[in-house]
Design a protein around this motif. Structure first.
Motif, PDB file in Angstrom:
ATOM      1  N   ALA A  15       0.836  -1.207   0.000  1.00  0.00           N
ATOM      2  CA  ALA A  15       0.000   0.000   0.000  1.00  0.00           C
ATOM      3  C   ALA A  15       0.867   1.252   0.000  1.00  0.00           C
ATOM      4  CB  ALA A  15      -0.920  -0.007   1.223  1.00  0.00           C
ATOM      5  N   LEU A  16       1.984   1.196   0.732  1.00  0.00           N
ATOM      6  CA  LEU A  16       2.886   2.347   0.769  1.00  0.00           C
ATOM      7  C   LEU A  16       3.521   2.586  -0.594  1.00  0.00           C
ATOM      8  CD1 LEU A  16       4.102   4.442   2.722  1.00  0.00           C
ATOM      9  CD2 LEU A  16       5.974   2.844   3.119  1.00  0.00           C
ATOM     10  N   LEU A  17       3.911   1.504  -1.280  1.00  0.00           N
ATOM     11  CA  LEU A  17       4.483   1.659  -2.623  1.00  0.00           C
ATOM     12  C   LEU A  17       3.460   2.265  -3.583  1.00  0.00           C
ATOM     13  CD1 LEU A  17       6.633  -1.539  -3.264  1.00  0.00           C
ATOM     14  CD2 LEU A  17       7.400   0.765  -2.734  1.00  0.00           C
ATOM     15  N   ARG A  18       2.226   1.780  -3.490  1.00  0.00           N
ATOM     16  CA  ARG A  18       1.192   2.353  -4.372  1.00  0.00           C
ATOM     17  C   ARG A  18       0.993   3.830  -4.084  1.00  0.00           C
ATOM     18  NH1 ARG A  18      -1.328  -2.792  -3.467  1.00  0.00           N
ATOM     19  NH2 ARG A  18      -2.536  -1.933  -1.739  1.00  0.00           N
ATOM     20  N   ALA A  19       1.006   4.198  -2.792  1.00  0.00           N
ATOM     21  CA  ALA A  19       0.849   5.609  -2.440  1.00  0.00           C
ATOM     22  C   ALA A  19       2.022   6.435  -2.949  1.00  0.00           C
ATOM     23  CB  ALA A  19       0.715   5.750  -0.923  1.00  0.00           C
ATOM     24  N   ALA A  20       3.232   5.879  -2.858  1.00  0.00           N
ATOM     25  CA  ALA A  20       4.405   6.601  -3.360  1.00  0.00           C
ATOM     26  C   ALA A  20       4.329   6.795  -4.869  1.00  0.00           C
ATOM     27  CB  ALA A  20       5.681   5.845  -2.981  1.00  0.00           C
ATOM     28  N   VAL A  21       3.844   5.769  -5.576  1.00  0.00           N
ATOM     29  CA  VAL A  21       3.704   5.894  -7.036  1.00  0.00           C
ATOM     30  C   VAL A  21       2.657   6.943  -7.373  1.00  0.00           C
ATOM     31  CG1 VAL A  21       2.988   4.684  -9.122  1.00  0.00           C
ATOM     32  CG2 VAL A  21       4.515   3.553  -7.500  1.00  0.00           C
ATOM     33  N   ARG A  22       1.538   6.943  -6.618  1.00  0.00           N
ATOM     34  CA  ARG A  22       0.505   7.961  -6.867  1.00  0.00           C
ATOM     35  C   ARG A  22       1.046   9.359  -6.590  1.00  0.00           C
ATOM     36  NH1 ARG A  22      -2.905   4.152  -4.339  1.00  0.00           N
ATOM     37  NH2 ARG A  22      -2.742   5.294  -2.368  1.00  0.00           N
ATOM     38  N   HIS A  23       1.842   9.482  -5.530  1.00  0.00           N
ATOM     39  CA  HIS A  23       2.412  10.793  -5.197  1.00  0.00           C
ATOM     40  C   HIS A  23       3.306  11.308  -6.318  1.00  0.00           C
ATOM     41  CE1 HIS A  23       4.123  13.989  -2.753  1.00  0.00           C
ATOM     42  NE2 HIS A  23       5.331  13.567  -3.077  1.00  0.00           N
ATOM     43  N   ASP A  91      13.267  10.037  -7.727  1.00  0.00           N
ATOM     44  CA  ASP A  91      13.754   9.265  -6.574  1.00  0.00           C
ATOM     45  C   ASP A  91      13.827  10.150  -5.332  1.00  0.00           C
ATOM     46  OD1 ASP A  91      13.946   6.936  -7.966  1.00  0.00           O
ATOM     47  OD2 ASP A  91      16.128   6.949  -8.158  1.00  0.00           O
ATOM     48  N   ALA A  92      14.405  11.337  -5.487  1.00  0.00           N
ATOM     49  CA  ALA A  92      14.563  12.235  -4.343  1.00  0.00           C
ATOM     50  C   ALA A  92      13.208  12.672  -3.796  1.00  0.00           C
ATOM     51  CB  ALA A  92      15.391  13.458  -4.752  1.00  0.00           C
ATOM     52  N   ARG A  93      12.282  12.976  -4.700  1.00  0.00           N
ATOM     53  CA  ARG A  93      10.967  13.443  -4.256  1.00  0.00           C
ATOM     54  C   ARG A  93      10.198  12.339  -3.544  1.00  0.00           C
ATOM     55  NH1 ARG A  93       5.761  14.468  -6.572  1.00  0.00           N
ATOM     56  NH2 ARG A  93       4.955  16.511  -5.929  1.00  0.00           N
ATOM     57  N   ALA A  94      10.232  11.128  -4.098  1.00  0.00           N
ATOM     58  CA  ALA A  94       9.531  10.007  -3.473  1.00  0.00           C
ATOM     59  C   ALA A  94      10.145   9.659  -2.124  1.00  0.00           C
ATOM     60  CB  ALA A  94       9.556   8.794  -4.396  1.00  0.00           C
ATOM     61  N   THR A  95      11.486   9.687  -2.039  1.00  0.00           N
ATOM     62  CA  THR A  95      12.150   9.393  -0.767  1.00  0.00           C
ATOM     63  C   THR A  95      11.794  10.429   0.287  1.00  0.00           C
ATOM     64  OG1 THR A  95      13.994   8.323  -1.925  1.00  0.00           O
ATOM     65  CG2 THR A  95      14.390   9.063   0.326  1.00  0.00           C
ATOM     66  N   ALA A  96      11.780  11.700  -0.103  1.00  0.00           N
ATOM     67  CA  ALA A  96      11.417  12.756   0.848  1.00  0.00           C
ATOM     68  C   ALA A  96       9.982  12.574   1.333  1.00  0.00           C
ATOM     69  CB  ALA A  96      11.588  14.123   0.192  1.00  0.00           C
ATOM     70  N   PRO A 137       8.930   4.128  -7.614  1.00  0.00           N
ATOM     71  CA  PRO A 137       8.222   4.754  -8.744  1.00  0.00           C
ATOM     72  C   PRO A 137       9.053   4.787 -10.023  1.00  0.00           C
ATOM     73  CG  PRO A 137       7.896   6.031  -6.746  1.00  0.00           C
ATOM     74  CD  PRO A 137       8.935   5.011  -6.433  1.00  0.00           C
ATOM     75  N   THR A 138      10.337   5.163  -9.915  1.00  0.00           N
ATOM     76  CA  THR A 138      11.161   5.219 -11.120  1.00  0.00           C
ATOM     77  C   THR A 138      11.457   3.823 -11.652  1.00  0.00           C
ATOM     78  OG1 THR A 138      13.136   5.314  -9.734  1.00  0.00           O
ATOM     79  CG2 THR A 138      12.236   7.400 -10.491  1.00  0.00           C
ATOM     80  N   ALA A 139      11.654   2.844 -10.743  1.00  0.00           N
ATOM     81  CA  ALA A 139      11.898   1.475 -11.201  1.00  0.00           C
ATOM     82  C   ALA A 139      10.689   0.926 -11.934  1.00  0.00           C
ATOM     83  CB  ALA A 139      12.248   0.582 -10.011  1.00  0.00           C
ATOM     84  N   LEU A 140       9.496   1.262 -11.425  1.00  0.00           N
ATOM     85  CA  LEU A 140       8.277   0.794 -12.091  1.00  0.00           C
ATOM     86  C   LEU A 140       8.117   1.445 -13.458  1.00  0.00           C
ATOM     87  CD1 LEU A 140       5.824  -1.038 -11.583  1.00  0.00           C
ATOM     88  CD2 LEU A 140       4.631   0.953 -10.677  1.00  0.00           C
ATOM     89  N   ALA A 141       8.341   2.767 -13.500  1.00  0.00           N
ATOM     90  CA  ALA A 141       8.233   3.463 -14.783  1.00  0.00           C
ATOM     91  C   ALA A 141       9.301   2.982 -15.753  1.00  0.00           C
ATOM     92  CB  ALA A 141       8.347   4.971 -14.565  1.00  0.00           C
ATOM     93  N   ALA A 142      10.516   2.779 -15.252  1.00  0.00           N
ATOM     94  CA  ALA A 142      11.595   2.307 -16.120  1.00  0.00           C
ATOM     95  C   ALA A 142      11.338   0.888 -16.602  1.00  0.00           C
ATOM     96  CB  ALA A 142      12.925   2.386 -15.375  1.00  0.00           C
ATOM     97  N   SER A 143      10.700   0.062 -15.756  1.00  0.00           N
ATOM     98  CA  SER A 143      10.380  -1.303 -16.168  1.00  0.00           C
ATOM     99  C   SER A 143       9.365  -1.297 -17.311  1.00  0.00           C
ATOM    100  CB  SER A 143       9.827  -2.096 -14.985  1.00  0.00           C
ATOM    101  OG  SER A 143      10.797  -2.222 -13.977  1.00  0.00           O
TER     102      SER A 143
END
Length: 656
Positions: A15-23, A91-96, A137-143
């Motif tokens: 759920a956290l990964l999905r929220a990070a991707v949505r963010h 990456d930086a934005r999602a990590t923050a 998020p970037t790994a998913l988009a890059a995949s």
């Protein structure tokens, strides 16, 4: 039970990964578009190069196609640059964002977070795991973009000749199985690697916190070995992780060339039959390489596996429920505190069992008991730094969970044994709270806490930076007390907040507390008999229950109560009698009566009538003792202030 390779926090982690991707949805979409654009340009390039080669071999005009080829190469370079920038910023934005969300949740959990995970482990997760999960998020988009290359390569082979696509697709399931095996094998390794990292971080934080003790004991080498003891486990998990990735890459490298050779061989046969041109064979060989881009997919899949494992560790923190606050305001009231049937556990141990206690508004209640009796836990429950497992805590008739968060924090002030001072300056540290008090109130609070004098001696006074303010333990406690006093409120909880003060300073602060200097109900965790003596009543905790609630003078008649304050109290003398309540080491004030032979336990309980420097009690002990006894009896007779009540559960036959 979670499957192998999964952590207990996998559900919240996903759920956290999905929220990070949505963010990061917009940036991910741009990154995916750029990646797909780069893949498209890469797919066009073999066809354009093949066409250019055919034109050059036939000596036909090829300038335009050469320009097309150069343009595609330049476009690929620009897209690669844009992809790198988007990758880093996303990456930086999602990590923050992850760190902000997790930090807020940890602070909302309060002491329960460090009790559950430990401070070092929390730091490791908020720093290391959040950074790894932030790449999701970037790994998913890059995949998604990486899939465009192989899929586009197969489609391009089919467009050149269907037999080429058929030959490749015959071996594609083997590549899919290799990728699936890699994901399965590496998940457990990554989770174990991150777990051991957390153990090392926790041990390091503990060692840093105890650096003085380690230095004093001369055990630096031993502690270094203890902190680094899990390194072999970390190394083993790391080797397993890289071995899994190496096996997957090796298998892909072994299979991919076979597929490429098969495609090139079929393309050669078709060339011999004049069904393909030389340029199309060149393009087919390039598309075969793109179609077997398992190496790129392995890298992206490895990043996703690491991000998923890290998110699982973060999910374990989020799985701990934060306190839920209501929306009720506090009605007008004096700050009456009630505990009704409160039971609180820590692990398998019941620390408080069925505690009933009522503290009338405006009174001072001292809480005493042996170590482990539950004093600090009761103090935490009083202001909802912790919630009971059963029963309820009320302030002016309102259960604490029903109060709005800001309303609760305005109403309850805390001071601790080891206060953590936050802010840029000393004034910021004292004014820390929901509302910032004006400077005049900050200074008045500092005077009440006996901190004003040493603050004024600082280079910039109250505006001195905290980093430039060396402090003793007692000075830190006084600043923590000033912070509690500055915000007023209805209830003031002092959790052993006077322990590092000298007796003169403690006497001045407790006198301010009990003589109207602080207009609030006061709950004081006390370890000194002199502090308990100045309270309106004492709640004696024993075995997780309230054994008795009464004035200190009355309880002092009990030998077991005296033993709470140490063996020196066995003879019936209050420690304050031999210590001097005003800071002298000799008998002071009314406590001098104990030295001069007065045997009245009530008169021995109160030393506030003695001399200011501890000398008058020696000369005039009996007289001061008589005054203290008369004052105490008068207070008992008139029932002023209102009595503190409880439904105690006597232990060992002691009367309440």
């Amino acid at each position: 039970m979670p499957r192998a390779g999964e952590t207990a926090g996998t559900g919240p982690g996903r759920a956290l990964l999905r929220a990070a991707v949505r963010h990061s949805a917009v940036r991910c979409a741009l990154l995916c578009l750029v990646g797909v654009g780069a893949a498209g340009a890469g797919l066009l390039l073999p066809a354009v190069l093949g066409r250019t080669l055919d034109l050059l071999l036939t000596r036909a005009p090829a300038g335009r196609w050469v320009a097309y080829s150069a343009g595609l190469v330049l476009l690929l370079a620009l897209l690669d640059m844009a992809e790198a920038v988007l990758h880093g910023t996303t990456d930086a934005r999602a990590t923050a964002w992850l760190r902000g969300r997790l930090t807020g949740h940890v602070l909302a959990l309060g002491p329960r977070a460090t009790a559950r995970f430990g401070s070092g482990e929390l730091v490791a997760r908020l720093v290391g795991s959040a950074a790894q999960a932030g790449t999701a998020p970037t790994a998913l988009a890059a995949s998604a973009a990486a899939l465009a290359g192989p899929v586009g390569g197969v489609v391009a082979l089919g467009l050149i000749d269907p037999w080429l696509a058929a030959v490749f697709l015959a071996g594609a399931p083997l590549l899919a199985l290799l990728l699936r095996a890699f994901a399965r094998d590496s998940s457990a390794c990554v989770a174990e690697y991150q777990r051991v990292q957390g153990r090392i971080a926790a041990a390091l934080a503990e060692a840093v916190g105890g650096a003085r003790t380690i230095r004093a004991a001369g055990t630096e080498d031993r502690e270094t070995a203890r902190v680094l003891r899990p390194l072999p486990e970390l190394s083993r998990a790391g080797r397993l992780m890289w071995r899994a990735q190496g096996r997957a890459a090796a298998r892909a490298v072994a299979v991919a060339p076979l597929l490429q050779l098969a495609v090139v061989a079929v393309a050669g046969l078709l060339l011999a039959r004049h069904r393909l041109t030389v340029g199309e064979v060149l393009a087919a060989s390039r598309y075969a390489v793109l179609a077997t881009g398992a190496g790129v997919l392995v890298g992206q899949l490895a990043a996703l596996v690491r991000a998923r494992a890290a998110a699982g560790r973060l999910g374990e923190i989020l799985a701990e429920p934060a306190p839920v606050h209501g929306s009720r305001p506090l009605p007008p009231g004096p700050g009456r505190l009630e505990l009704r049937g409160v039971t609180a556990r820590r692990g398998d141990r019941t620390v408080l069992a069925g505690v009933d206690l009522t503290v009338p508004g405006g009174t001072t209640l001292a809480v005493v008991g042996r170590s482990g009796a539950g004093k600090s836990l009761l103090a935490a429950l009083a202001g909802r730094l912790a919630d009971p497992d059963a029963g309820e805590v009320l302030l002016d008739g309102v259960p604490l969970p029903e109060l709005a968060r800001d309303e609760l924090r305005r109403a309850v002030g805390y001071a601790f044994e080891r206060p953590v001072l936050l802010g840029t300056t000393v004034q910021d540290a004292i004014g820390l709270g929901v509302d910032t008090p004006p400077p005049a109130r900050v200074r008045q609070a500092a005077r009440t806490a006996c901190a004003d004098a040493f603050v004024r001696r600082l280079p910039e006074g109250y505006t001195t930076a905290l980093a430039d303010t060396p402090r003793s333990g007692g000075e830190s406690q006084r600043l923590g007390l000033a912070r509690a006093f500055a915000h007023g409120g209805r209830l003031l909880v002092l959790d052993d907040a006077l322990s590092s003060l000298d007796t003169i300073t403690e006497h001045r602060i407790t006198r301010a507390l009990t003589e109207g200097g602080v207009a609030a109900t006061r709950l004081v965790v006390a370890h000194r008999a002199a502090t308990a003596a100045r309270a309106d009543a004492v709640a004696w905790l024993d075995g997780g229950r309230v054994r008795a609630v009464a004035p200190h003078a009355r309880l002092w008649r009990e030998p077991e109560y005296r033993r709470v304050f140490g063996e020196y109290a066995e003879g019936g003398k209050s420690p304050a009698a031999t210590e001097g309540v005003d800071g002298s080491d000799g008998a002071g004030g009314a406590e001098g009566a104990a030295v001069s032979g007065d045997t009245d336990p009530i008169s021995r309980a109160d030393g506030t009538d003695g001399g200011s420097d501890g000398r008058d009690g020696v000369a005039n002990g009996p007289t001061a003792s008589t005054r203290a006894a008369e004052a105490t009896r008068a207070a008992d007779a008139t029932h002023a202030p209102p009595p503190v009540t409880a439904s105690p559960h006597p232990a060992n036959g002691a009367r309440p």
